[in-house]
Design a protein around this motif. Structure first.
Motif, PDB file in Angstrom:
ATOM      1  N   GLY A 165       2.641 -30.058  -8.246  1.00  0.00           N
ATOM      2  CA  GLY A 165       3.719 -30.808  -8.884  1.00  0.00           C
ATOM      3  C   GLY A 165       5.051 -30.554  -8.215  1.00  0.00           C
ATOM      4  N   GLN A 166       6.096 -30.503  -9.012  1.00  0.00           N
ATOM      5  CA  GLN A 166       7.448 -30.404  -8.480  1.00  0.00           C
ATOM      6  C   GLN A 166       7.916 -28.967  -8.261  1.00  0.00           C
ATOM      7  OE1 GLN A 166       9.080 -33.201  -7.540  1.00  0.00           O
ATOM      8  NE2 GLN A 166       7.152 -34.191  -8.106  1.00  0.00           N
ATOM      9  N   GLU A 167       7.235 -27.997  -8.890  1.00  0.00           N
ATOM     10  CA  GLU A 167       7.704 -26.620  -8.837  1.00  0.00           C
ATOM     11  C   GLU A 167       7.272 -25.914  -7.552  1.00  0.00           C
ATOM     12  OE1 GLU A 167       9.730 -25.264 -11.068  1.00  0.00           O
ATOM     13  OE2 GLU A 167       9.756 -27.163 -12.158  1.00  0.00           O
ATOM     14  N   GLU A 168       8.144 -25.063  -7.033  1.00  0.00           N
ATOM     15  CA  GLU A 168       7.785 -24.159  -5.957  1.00  0.00           C
ATOM     16  C   GLU A 168       7.576 -22.773  -6.554  1.00  0.00           C
ATOM     17  OE1 GLU A 168      11.162 -24.211  -3.348  1.00  0.00           O
ATOM     18  OE2 GLU A 168      12.263 -22.750  -4.550  1.00  0.00           O
ATOM     19  N   ARG A 169       7.052 -21.870  -5.757  1.00  0.00           N
ATOM     20  CA  ARG A 169       6.835 -20.503  -6.236  1.00  0.00           C
ATOM     21  C   ARG A 169       7.473 -19.534  -5.257  1.00  0.00           C
ATOM     22  NH1 ARG A 169       3.065 -16.206  -5.750  1.00  0.00           N
ATOM     23  NH2 ARG A 169       2.737 -15.095  -7.706  1.00  0.00           N
ATOM     24  N   ILE A 170       8.269 -18.601  -5.768  1.00  0.00           N
ATOM     25  CA  ILE A 170       8.933 -17.591  -4.948  1.00  0.00           C
ATOM     26  C   ILE A 170       8.384 -16.214  -5.324  1.00  0.00           C
ATOM     27  CG2 ILE A 170      11.109 -16.441  -4.388  1.00  0.00           C
ATOM     28  CD1 ILE A 170      11.169 -19.185  -3.300  1.00  0.00           C
ATOM     29  N   SER A 171       8.029 -15.418  -4.332  1.00  0.00           N
ATOM     30  CA  SER A 171       7.652 -14.035  -4.601  1.00  0.00           C
ATOM     31  C   SER A 171       8.157 -13.150  -3.468  1.00  0.00           C
ATOM     32  CB  SER A 171       6.143 -13.877  -4.778  1.00  0.00           C
ATOM     33  OG  SER A 171       5.467 -14.056  -3.555  1.00  0.00           O
ATOM     34  N   ILE A 172       8.316 -11.881  -3.773  1.00  0.00           N
ATOM     35  CA  ILE A 172       8.733 -10.880  -2.784  1.00  0.00           C
ATOM     36  C   ILE A 172       7.677  -9.787  -2.788  1.00  0.00           C
ATOM     37  CG2 ILE A 172      10.494  -9.243  -2.056  1.00  0.00           C
ATOM     38  CD1 ILE A 172      11.646 -11.818  -4.463  1.00  0.00           C
ATOM     39  N   ALA A 173       7.006  -9.604  -1.660  1.00  0.00           N
ATOM     40  CA  ALA A 173       5.940  -8.605  -1.564  1.00  0.00           C
ATOM     41  C   ALA A 173       6.425  -7.420  -0.729  1.00  0.00           C
ATOM     42  CB  ALA A 173       4.693  -9.217  -0.933  1.00  0.00           C
ATOM     43  N   TYR A 174       6.222  -6.235  -1.269  1.00  0.00           N
ATOM     44  CA  TYR A 174       6.528  -4.993  -0.555  1.00  0.00           C
ATOM     45  C   TYR A 174       5.212  -4.288  -0.253  1.00  0.00           C
ATOM     46  CZ  TYR A 174       7.372  -0.014  -0.010  1.00  0.00           C
ATOM     47  OH  TYR A 174       7.338   1.279   0.445  1.00  0.00           O
ATOM     48  N   PHE A 175       5.053  -3.831   0.989  1.00  0.00           N
ATOM     49  CA  PHE A 175       3.831  -3.153   1.405  1.00  0.00           C
ATOM     50  C   PHE A 175       4.165  -1.728   1.845  1.00  0.00           C
ATOM     51  CE2 PHE A 175       3.540  -7.668   2.306  1.00  0.00           C
ATOM     52  CZ  PHE A 175       2.326  -8.035   1.746  1.00  0.00           C
ATOM     53  N   LEU A 176       3.583  -0.749   1.175  1.00  0.00           N
ATOM     54  CA  LEU A 176       3.700   0.631   1.636  1.00  0.00           C
ATOM     55  C   LEU A 176       2.595   0.858   2.667  1.00  0.00           C
ATOM     56  CD1 LEU A 176       5.108   3.440   1.251  1.00  0.00           C
ATOM     57  CD2 LEU A 176       3.142   4.028  -0.173  1.00  0.00           C
ATOM     58  N   GLY A 177       2.980   0.935   3.910  1.00  0.00           N
ATOM     59  CA  GLY A 177       2.017   1.166   4.970  1.00  0.00           C
ATOM     60  C   GLY A 177       1.877   2.645   5.265  1.00  0.00           C
ATOM     61  N   ALA A 178       1.205   2.932   6.343  1.00  0.00           N
ATOM     62  CA  ALA A 178       1.003   4.310   6.771  1.00  0.00           C
ATOM     63  C   ALA A 178       1.586   4.484   8.165  1.00  0.00           C
ATOM     64  CB  ALA A 178      -0.482   4.654   6.769  1.00  0.00           C
ATOM     65  N   SER A 179       1.706   5.720   8.586  1.00  0.00           N
ATOM     66  CA  SER A 179       2.166   5.992   9.943  1.00  0.00           C
ATOM     67  C   SER A 179       1.183   5.374  10.932  1.00  0.00           C
ATOM     68  CB  SER A 179       2.258   7.503  10.155  1.00  0.00           C
ATOM     69  OG  SER A 179       2.679   7.790  11.470  1.00  0.00           O
ATOM     70  N   LEU A 180       1.698   4.655  11.905  1.00  0.00           N
ATOM     71  CA  LEU A 180       0.834   3.918  12.823  1.00  0.00           C
ATOM     72  C   LEU A 180      -0.010   4.833  13.703  1.00  0.00           C
ATOM     73  CD1 LEU A 180       3.293   1.085  13.903  1.00  0.00           C
ATOM     74  CD2 LEU A 180       1.350   0.887  12.344  1.00  0.00           C
ATOM     75  N   ASP A 181       0.389   6.078  13.853  1.00  0.00           N
ATOM     76  CA  ASP A 181      -0.384   6.991  14.702  1.00  0.00           C
ATOM     77  C   ASP A 181      -1.408   7.803  13.901  1.00  0.00           C
ATOM     78  OD1 ASP A 181       1.292   8.666  13.318  1.00  0.00           O
ATOM     79  OD2 ASP A 181       2.115   9.677  15.079  1.00  0.00           O
ATOM     80  N   SER A 182      -1.581   7.482  12.633  1.00  0.00           N
ATOM     81  CA  SER A 182      -2.496   8.276  11.806  1.00  0.00           C
ATOM     82  C   SER A 182      -3.923   7.726  11.846  1.00  0.00           C
ATOM     83  CB  SER A 182      -2.000   8.339  10.359  1.00  0.00           C
ATOM     84  OG  SER A 182      -1.932   7.053   9.789  1.00  0.00           O
ATOM     85  N   ILE A 183      -4.859   8.604  11.613  1.00  0.00           N
ATOM     86  CA  ILE A 183      -6.275   8.268  11.486  1.00  0.00           C
ATOM     87  C   ILE A 183      -6.667   8.545  10.036  1.00  0.00           C
ATOM     88  CG2 ILE A 183      -8.620   8.706  12.302  1.00  0.00           C
ATOM     89  CD1 ILE A 183      -6.798   7.543  14.443  1.00  0.00           C
ATOM     90  N   VAL A 184      -7.253   7.563   9.372  1.00  0.00           N
ATOM     91  CA  VAL A 184      -7.557   7.708   7.952  1.00  0.00           C
ATOM     92  C   VAL A 184      -8.729   8.665   7.763  1.00  0.00           C
ATOM     93  CG1 VAL A 184      -8.178   6.526   5.816  1.00  0.00           C
ATOM     94  CG2 VAL A 184      -6.749   5.357   7.522  1.00  0.00           C
ATOM     95  N   PRO A 185      -8.508   9.764   7.041  1.00  0.00           N
ATOM     96  CA  PRO A 185      -9.612  10.699   6.765  1.00  0.00           C
ATOM     97  C   PRO A 185     -10.426  10.213   5.570  1.00  0.00           C
ATOM     98  CG  PRO A 185      -7.628  11.518   5.753  1.00  0.00           C
ATOM     99  CD  PRO A 185      -7.244  10.221   6.441  1.00  0.00           C
ATOM    100  N   VAL A 186     -11.515  10.894   5.297  1.00  0.00           N
ATOM    101  CA  VAL A 186     -12.262  10.671   4.061  1.00  0.00           C
ATOM    102  C   VAL A 186     -12.084  11.917   3.204  1.00  0.00           C
ATOM    103  CG1 VAL A 186     -14.489  10.238   2.983  1.00  0.00           C
ATOM    104  CG2 VAL A 186     -13.950   9.185   5.185  1.00  0.00           C
ATOM    105  N   PHE A 187     -11.440  11.777   2.062  1.00  0.00           N
ATOM    106  CA  PHE A 187     -11.219  12.919   1.173  1.00  0.00           C
ATOM    107  C   PHE A 187     -12.484  13.210   0.374  1.00  0.00           C
ATOM    108  CE2 PHE A 187      -6.850  11.303   1.733  1.00  0.00           C
ATOM    109  CZ  PHE A 187      -6.250  12.476   2.175  1.00  0.00           C
ATOM    110  N   GLU A 188     -12.771  14.473   0.230  1.00  0.00           N
ATOM    111  CA  GLU A 188     -13.936  14.879  -0.543  1.00  0.00           C
ATOM    112  C   GLU A 188     -13.565  14.901  -2.019  1.00  0.00           C
ATOM    113  OE1 GLU A 188     -17.105  18.603  -0.858  1.00  0.00           O
ATOM    114  OE2 GLU A 188     -15.795  18.391   0.899  1.00  0.00           O
ATOM    115  N   LEU A 189     -14.129  13.974  -2.779  1.00  0.00           N
ATOM    116  CA  LEU A 189     -13.830  13.865  -4.195  1.00  0.00           C
ATOM    117  C   LEU A 189     -14.837  14.669  -5.011  1.00  0.00           C
ATOM    118  CD1 LEU A 189     -13.021  10.041  -4.444  1.00  0.00           C
ATOM    119  CD2 LEU A 189     -11.505  11.934  -3.837  1.00  0.00           C
ATOM    120  N   THR A 190     -14.469  14.984  -6.230  1.00  0.00           N
ATOM    121  CA  THR A 190     -15.362  15.749  -7.094  1.00  0.00           C
ATOM    122  C   THR A 190     -16.600  14.931  -7.447  1.00  0.00           C
ATOM    123  OG1 THR A 190     -14.293  14.952  -9.114  1.00  0.00           O
ATOM    124  CG2 THR A 190     -13.377  16.938  -8.092  1.00  0.00           C
ATOM    125  N   LYS A 191     -17.691  15.619  -7.751  1.00  0.00           N
ATOM    126  CA  LYS A 191     -18.953  14.935  -8.061  1.00  0.00           C
ATOM    127  C   LYS A 191     -18.868  14.120  -9.348  1.00  0.00           C
ATOM    128  CE  LYS A 191     -21.925  18.196  -5.595  1.00  0.00           C
ATOM    129  NZ  LYS A 191     -23.049  19.172  -5.706  1.00  0.00           N
TER     130      LYS A 191
END
Length: 337
Positions: free
Chosen positions: A261-287
Motif C-alpha cells: 500500500g502507501q506506507e513505507e517501513r523504517i528500521s535501524i539495525a545494530y549488529f554486535l560483531g566480533a573481532s575480525l581476527d578471532s576464531i570461534v571456539p566451542v565452549f564446553e557447556l554443562t551436561k
C-alpha cells in the motif's frame, strides 16, 4: 515458538534473585527462540526519537546527495544502496539502506594479507546532513553497551565465566549499524524486503517503527510476525553464538516482507560483531544444558566458517556483488557460487 518473550534488562540492576531470574529467562529465550523483545533498556525516548528523525531525513535527501555516498565507492562496504542492490540468497532485497561501521584506519591490502583486513576503514557521510555522523556513532556506542550486558548475562546463564565471550568480541569488534527504508509495494509478489537468513555476528538489536513486516521462522517451518512493541528493541542471536555453543543458542532464520500500500517501513539495525581476527571456539557447556551433540543447521551452499573475518567477508561479497567485483575480483571463489 508461538510467542516471542519480552525481557526487562533493568532486572540486572535488582537484587540477586531478580538478576538470576533475568539471566534464566534470557538463556531460555536464546535457546528456545533466538528472538526476544528487550524493554527496560534506559535509552531515552528523546534520543531514540532523534535517531528515527535523522534516519528519515537521510532517506528524504535528494537522490543525488545519497548517491554521492554510494557503497560502490567503498572497499569497506560502507555507504548507501538503492533498493535491489543488496542480495540475500542471490535475490534482490527491496530496501533502501545506509551502512555504517566502526571508524578505523584502512589497510593497504596486499595479496599476502587476509582479505578481511579490507573491512577496516572509514565511513562515508553525506555532506548535506552533517548531524548524521555524531548521532549514529553515539547510537552505536549506546547499543554496544547494552549488547555487552546481554552477552555477559548469557555467559552466566550457560554456566560459563561472565567474560567468556570477550575473547571473541576482542579489542576491535566489527560493529555495524544499518539504516533501512522498505518502500511500499503493490502485493506480496512484488519482492522481498529482505530474504530469509540468519545474522552472522553475536547479537542484533532492531529499532522498529510502527509497521509490521519482520517475521521469524518457527521449528515447524511457519512464519510468525514480530509486531512492533513501543519502547523495546527486538533482539536476535547471530551465528557466532550458535557456533560457540554447538547450536545450543539459536541463530534463528528471519525475513522482512515489503509493506503493501502507501506506507513505507523504517528500521535501524545494530549488529554486535566480533573481532575480525578471532576464531570461534566451542565452549564446553554443562551436561544439564546439552548432550554434546551439535545442533547446528548449516546451508551447504553457504557454510559457516569459524574464522570470523573470512566468514563476514564472504557474506559481504555475496550480498554486494558490485562492490565485490570492483575491489575484490581476485577472491571471486568466495562469492561466485
Amino acid at each position: 515458538m508461538s510467542v516471542i518473550p519480552v525481557l526487562n534488562i533493568s532486572m540486572l540492576n535488582g537484587g540477586i534473585d531478580e538478576k538470576n531470574k533475568f539471566i534464566s529467562l534470557l538463556t531460555k529465550a536464546a535457546h528456545d527462540v533466538g528472538f526476544f523483545y528487550l524493554s527496560g533498556h534506559a535509552v531515552s525516548f528523546e534520543f531514540l526519537k532523534k535517531v528515527r528523525e535523522i534516519t528519515k531525513r537521510f532517506f528524504d535527501l535528494p537522490e543525488k546527495d545519497k548517491l554521492l555516498v554510494s557503497m560502490i565507492n567503498s572497499p569497506h562496504f560502507r555507504g548507501y544502496n538503492i533498493s535491489g542492490n543488496e542480495r540475500t540468497n542471490g535475490k534482490a532485497d527491496w530496501r533502501e539502506q545506509f551502512d555504517i561501521g566502526a571508524e578505523r584506519e584502512p589497510y593497504r591490502l596486499t595479496d599476502m594479507d587476509p582479505i578481511w583486513l579490507g573491512l577496516h576503514g572509514h565511513n562515508q557521510w553525506p555532506k548535506s546532513l552533517p548531524e548524521l555522523k555524531n548521532i549514529m556513532l553515539a547510537y552505536n556506542d549506546t547499543l554496544t553497551g547494552i549488547s555487552l550486558k546481554l552477552l555477559r548475562a548469557l555467559s552466566l546463564g550457560l554456566g560459563l565465566p561472565e567474560n567468556s565471550f570477550d575473547e571473541i568480541y576482542g579489542d576491535m569488534p566489527n560493529e555495524h549499524v544499518k539504516l533501512i527504508r522498505y518502500p511500499s509495494c503493490r502485493s506480496t509478489k512484488d519482492g522481498q524486503g529482505v530474504g530469509a537468513h540468519k545474522d552472522s555476528g553475536l547479537l542484533t538489536l532492531i529499532l522498529q517503527d510502527d509497521s509490521k513486516g519482520l517475521q521469524v521462522k518457527t521449528g515447524d517451518n511457519k512464519w510468525i510476525d514480530v509486531f512492533p512493541i513501543p519502547d523495546t528493541f527486538v533482539v536476535n542471536l547471530g551465528e557466532i553464538l550458535e557456533l560457540a555453543t554447538n547450536g545450543y543458542l539459536k541463530a534463528t532464520i528471519h525475513r522482512v516482507l515489503s509493506p503493501i500500500g502507501q506506507e513505507e517501513r523504517i528500521s535501524i539495525a545494530y549488529f554486535l560483531g566480533a573481532s575480525l581476527d578471532s576464531i570461534v571456539p566451542v565452549f564446553e557447556l554443562t551436561k544439564t544444558l546439552t548432550s554434546g551433540i551439535s545442533l547446528i543447521e548449516t546451508d551447504p551452499n553457504n557454510p559457516l566458517l569459524r574464522n570470523v573475518g573470512l566468514n563476514y567477508m564472504k557474506g559481504r561479497l555475496r550480498s554486494h556483488p558490485d562492490v565485490a567485483k570492483k575491489f575484490y575480483s581476485k577472491w571471486s571463489n568466495l562469492y561466485e557460487k
